[in-house]
Design a protein around this motif. Structure first.
Motif, short mmCIF file in Angstrom:
data_model
loop_
_atom_site.label_atom_id
_atom_site.label_comp_id
_atom_site.label_asym_id
_atom_site.label_seq_id
_atom_site.Cartn_x
_atom_site.Cartn_y
_atom_site.Cartn_z
N MET A 1 -2.57 -32.53 -5.05
CA MET A 1 -3.90 -32.00 -4.87
C MET A 1 -4.04 -30.63 -5.55
O MET A 1 -5.00 -30.38 -6.25
CB MET A 1 -4.20 -31.91 -3.37
CG MET A 1 -5.48 -31.23 -3.04
SD MET A 1 -6.86 -32.26 -3.49
CE MET A 1 -8.18 -31.21 -3.07
N PHE A 2 -3.02 -29.76 -5.32
CA PHE A 2 -3.08 -28.41 -5.87
C PHE A 2 -3.10 -28.44 -7.40
O PHE A 2 -3.82 -27.68 -8.02
CB PHE A 2 -1.91 -27.59 -5.36
CG PHE A 2 -1.88 -26.20 -5.91
CD1 PHE A 2 -2.82 -25.27 -5.51
CD2 PHE A 2 -0.94 -25.83 -6.85
CE1 PHE A 2 -2.82 -23.98 -6.03
CE2 PHE A 2 -0.93 -24.54 -7.37
CZ PHE A 2 -1.86 -23.62 -6.95
N ARG A 3 -2.32 -29.32 -8.01
CA ARG A 3 -2.26 -29.38 -9.46
C ARG A 3 -3.59 -29.85 -10.05
O ARG A 3 -3.99 -29.39 -11.10
CB ARG A 3 -1.13 -30.29 -9.92
CG ARG A 3 0.21 -29.70 -9.64
CD ARG A 3 1.30 -30.63 -10.06
NE ARG A 3 2.54 -30.16 -9.51
CZ ARG A 3 3.62 -29.93 -10.22
NH1 ARG A 3 3.60 -30.14 -11.49
NH2 ARG A 3 4.72 -29.50 -9.65
N SER A 4 -4.27 -30.77 -9.40
CA SER A 4 -5.55 -31.22 -9.93
C SER A 4 -6.60 -30.12 -9.81
O SER A 4 -7.44 -29.97 -10.70
CB SER A 4 -6.01 -32.50 -9.21
OG SER A 4 -6.22 -32.24 -7.84
N VAL A 5 -6.56 -29.35 -8.75
CA VAL A 5 -7.48 -28.23 -8.61
C VAL A 5 -7.18 -27.18 -9.69
O VAL A 5 -8.10 -26.62 -10.29
CB VAL A 5 -7.38 -27.61 -7.19
CG1 VAL A 5 -8.13 -26.30 -7.11
CG2 VAL A 5 -7.87 -28.58 -6.15
N LEU A 6 -5.91 -26.94 -9.96
CA LEU A 6 -5.52 -25.99 -10.99
C LEU A 6 -5.98 -26.47 -12.37
O LEU A 6 -6.47 -25.69 -13.18
CB LEU A 6 -4.00 -25.80 -10.97
CG LEU A 6 -3.44 -24.58 -11.65
CD1 LEU A 6 -4.02 -23.32 -11.06
CD2 LEU A 6 -1.93 -24.58 -11.54
N PHE A 7 -5.85 -27.77 -12.63
CA PHE A 7 -6.29 -28.33 -13.90
C PHE A 7 -7.80 -28.18 -14.06
O PHE A 7 -8.29 -27.82 -15.13
CB PHE A 7 -5.89 -29.81 -13.99
CG PHE A 7 -6.33 -30.45 -15.27
CD1 PHE A 7 -5.68 -30.18 -16.46
CD2 PHE A 7 -7.42 -31.32 -15.28
CE1 PHE A 7 -6.10 -30.77 -17.64
CE2 PHE A 7 -7.84 -31.91 -16.45
CZ PHE A 7 -7.17 -31.63 -17.64
N ILE A 8 -8.55 -28.43 -13.00
CA ILE A 8 -10.00 -28.27 -13.04
C ILE A 8 -10.37 -26.80 -13.27
O ILE A 8 -11.26 -26.49 -14.06
CB ILE A 8 -10.65 -28.81 -11.75
CG1 ILE A 8 -10.50 -30.34 -11.69
CG2 ILE A 8 -12.11 -28.42 -11.66
CD1 ILE A 8 -10.87 -30.94 -10.36
N GLN A 9 -9.64 -25.89 -12.61
CA GLN A 9 -9.89 -24.47 -12.80
C GLN A 9 -9.65 -24.08 -14.26
O GLN A 9 -10.45 -23.37 -14.86
CB GLN A 9 -8.98 -23.67 -11.88
CG GLN A 9 -9.14 -22.17 -12.02
CD GLN A 9 -8.13 -21.41 -11.17
OE1 GLN A 9 -7.16 -21.97 -10.69
NE2 GLN A 9 -8.36 -20.13 -11.03
N TYR A 10 -8.56 -24.54 -14.84
CA TYR A 10 -8.25 -24.22 -16.23
C TYR A 10 -9.26 -24.83 -17.18
O TYR A 10 -9.64 -24.22 -18.18
CB TYR A 10 -6.84 -24.68 -16.59
CG TYR A 10 -5.74 -23.88 -15.94
CD1 TYR A 10 -5.96 -22.62 -15.41
CD2 TYR A 10 -4.45 -24.39 -15.86
CE1 TYR A 10 -4.95 -21.90 -14.81
CE2 TYR A 10 -3.43 -23.66 -15.27
CZ TYR A 10 -3.68 -22.42 -14.75
OH TYR A 10 -2.68 -21.70 -14.17
N ALA A 11 -9.71 -26.04 -16.89
CA ALA A 11 -10.71 -26.69 -17.74
C ALA A 11 -12.04 -25.93 -17.71
O ALA A 11 -12.70 -25.79 -18.75
CB ALA A 11 -10.91 -28.13 -17.31
#
Length: 172
Positions: A1-11
């Motif tokens: 979950m945390f990695r997908s949120v981080l990916f969305i933040q970076y995008a």
């Protein structure tokens, strides 16, 4: 979950920063734009005279700046800001290349893919020094494995960019 949120933040940071660079190019006069580009990455202005050091030095400068902030316990948030500034320059220079150069191939073979990959890898560098929750306290951990992986990947991409500049672009 945390990695997908981080990916969305970076995008989101990537999209907003790139568009900000495009808007900044529209606001700046051309002579000021060229001065800024020559200060940050002069390869964009003259793609026929690019040295190996002209490719390596800007990349190392961005890496050192990101690592400085990413490994500092209080200023780690600024590492993402530095990457955002890099992406803004990426958008700024992209518009310059597309409006000033005759060939879209130069942009699509050299500038866009390599700069986009560099931006993603700089975001990964932001994560090499992370806080881990140990009981009631935070403990900062340096991920050597991630650091070495990112450095090797950056080196391979840099060699690919040098090959692209030296051998592919002159044949176009």
């Amino acid at each position: 979950m945390f990695r997908s949120v981080l990916f969305i933040q970076y995008a989101i940071i990537l999209a907003i920063s790139f568009v900000s660079g495009v808007i900044c190019f529209q606001v700046f006069p051309l002579d000021k734009s060229m001065k800024l580009i020559s200060f940050i990455d002069p390869r964009v202005l003259d793609i026929t005279d690019i040295s190996i050091w002209g490719t390596i030095v800007p990349l190392i400068a961005w890496m050192v700046l990101v690592l400085f902030f990413a490994t500092h316990p209080y200023l780690h948030v600024l590492a993402k800001l530095v990457v955002g500034v890099k992406i803004t320059f990426f958008g700024f220079s992209s518009v310059f290349l597309l409006t000033q150069q005759e060939s879209l191939l130069v942009y699509s073979i050299w500038w866009f893919p390599f700069q986009l990959i560099y931006c993603f890898l700089l975001f990964m560098l932001c994560s090499v020094y992370a806080a881990k929750k140990v009981g009631p306290n935070k403990k900062y951990v340096f991920s050597q494995r991630l650091f070495v992986t990112v450095l090797i990947t950056l080196s391979v991409i840099c060699v690919g960019e040098i090959v692209s500049i030296s051998y592919i672009l002159p044949k176009l």
